[in-house]
Design an enzyme around this catalytic site. Structure first.
Site, PDB file in Angstrom:
ATOM      1  N   SER A   7      37.689  39.825   6.714  1.00  0.00           N
ATOM      2  CA  SER A   7      38.501  39.493   5.552  1.00  0.00           C
ATOM      3  C   SER A   7      37.610  39.490   4.323  1.00  0.00           C
ATOM      4  O   SER A   7      36.398  39.273   4.421  1.00  0.00           O
ATOM      5  CB  SER A   7      39.149  38.116   5.731  1.00  0.00           C
ATOM      6  OG  SER A   7      39.817  37.710   4.555  1.00  0.00           O
ATOM      7  N   ASN A   9      38.775  37.532   1.843  1.00  0.00           N
ATOM      8  CA  ASN A   9      39.289  36.296   1.269  1.00  0.00           C
ATOM      9  C   ASN A   9      38.247  35.189   1.429  1.00  0.00           C
ATOM     10  O   ASN A   9      37.998  34.692   2.534  1.00  0.00           O
ATOM     11  CB  ASN A   9      40.596  35.909   1.971  1.00  0.00           C
ATOM     12  CG  ASN A   9      41.305  34.767   1.291  1.00  0.00           C
ATOM     13  OD1 ASN A   9      40.680  33.808   0.858  1.00  0.00           O
ATOM     14  ND2 ASN A   9      42.614  34.852   1.199  1.00  0.00           N
ATOM     15  N   ASP A  72      45.721  37.075  11.492  1.00  0.00           N
ATOM     16  CA  ASP A  72      46.891  37.611  10.803  1.00  0.00           C
ATOM     17  C   ASP A  72      47.879  36.460  10.739  1.00  0.00           C
ATOM     18  O   ASP A  72      48.150  35.809  11.749  1.00  0.00           O
ATOM     19  CB  ASP A  72      47.494  38.808  11.538  1.00  0.00           C
ATOM     20  CG  ASP A  72      48.497  39.549  10.657  1.00  0.00           C
ATOM     21  OD1 ASP A  72      48.138  39.890   9.517  1.00  0.00           O
ATOM     22  OD2 ASP A  72      49.637  39.777  11.091  1.00  0.00           O
TER      23      ASP A  72
END
EC number: 3.6.1.66
Length: 216
Positions: A7, A9, A72
């Protein structure tokens, strides 16, 4: 032991780091996609959250050779028959546009009374080890966990913390307050991702210990 979190993020990376620190797990260095050589990412076309997380971990292991964690996650709204679900990140038609996703969700629920605004967050997390490493350490190659967080959809955004649908999601533990208004430690304790990642912490602790003992 370097472990890739598939990721970009930063808040997801920080969340897992906090959980590792709280559990006093040493020997694991988390790195994000921004810290490894860029590689082509397979489209997330899975029918379930677990499917999509597995797509991301397989990419990470294949291209970097590192143990890889991916999640996810999404919001399932009762009134929308469980949607946005796996489409949560691109509900508006564009990937990762949080504001547009939130605006669309509010518009779709504009006439929905409070008693029918139930929803829950789901997070599916997968840890995949390179096969050779798993065999050497006597561990499984793939670990899959799921976390859930129940609540309801608010009528307007509240709070500045969090990301995604957090400003619209009011957890059952804090009626009227959004997930984006919670302190990070409280959110880690309650959230779908926190619950899922907490299940992986023990696996990461085992990975760190066995790697140190075998000098991998």
């Amino acid at each position: 032991m370097r472990v890739l979190v598939a990721s970009r993020n930063k808040k997801k990376l920080a969340e897992l780091n906090r959980l590792l620190e709280a559990a006093e797990v040493a020997g694991i260095e988390l790195v994000s996609l921004a810290e490894v050589e860029e590689y082509p990412e397979t489209p997330e076309t899975g029918a379930t959250f677990i499917d999509n997380a597995n797509i991301k971990t397989a990419d990470g292991v294949r291209h970097t050779g590192l143990p890889t964690i991916a999640d996810d996650s999404g919001l399932a709204v009762d009134e929308l028959n469980g949607m946005p679900g796996v489409l949560s990140a691109r509900w508006c038609g564009r990937h990762g546009d949080d504001q547009a996703n939130n605006d669309l969700l509010l518009a779709q629920l504009s006439d929905t009374p409070d008693e029918r605004r139930g929803a829950h967050f789901v997070s599916a997390c997968v840890l995949q080890l390179p096969k050779e490493l798993a065999d050497t350490l006597g561990m499984r190659e793939i670990y899959e966990v799921v976390g859930r967080w129940d609540g309801r959809v608010l009528r307007q955004e509240q709070g500045e913390n969090g990301f995604g649908y957090d400003p619209l999601f009011s957890p059952v533990e804090h009626p009227g307050k959004s997930a984006a208004e919670l302190a990070p430690a409280r959110k880690d304790e309650l959230s779908h991702r926190g619950k899922a990642l907490a299940q992986l912490v023990t696996v990461l602790a085992e990975l760190a210990e066995k790697s140190a003992n075998s000098a991998v």
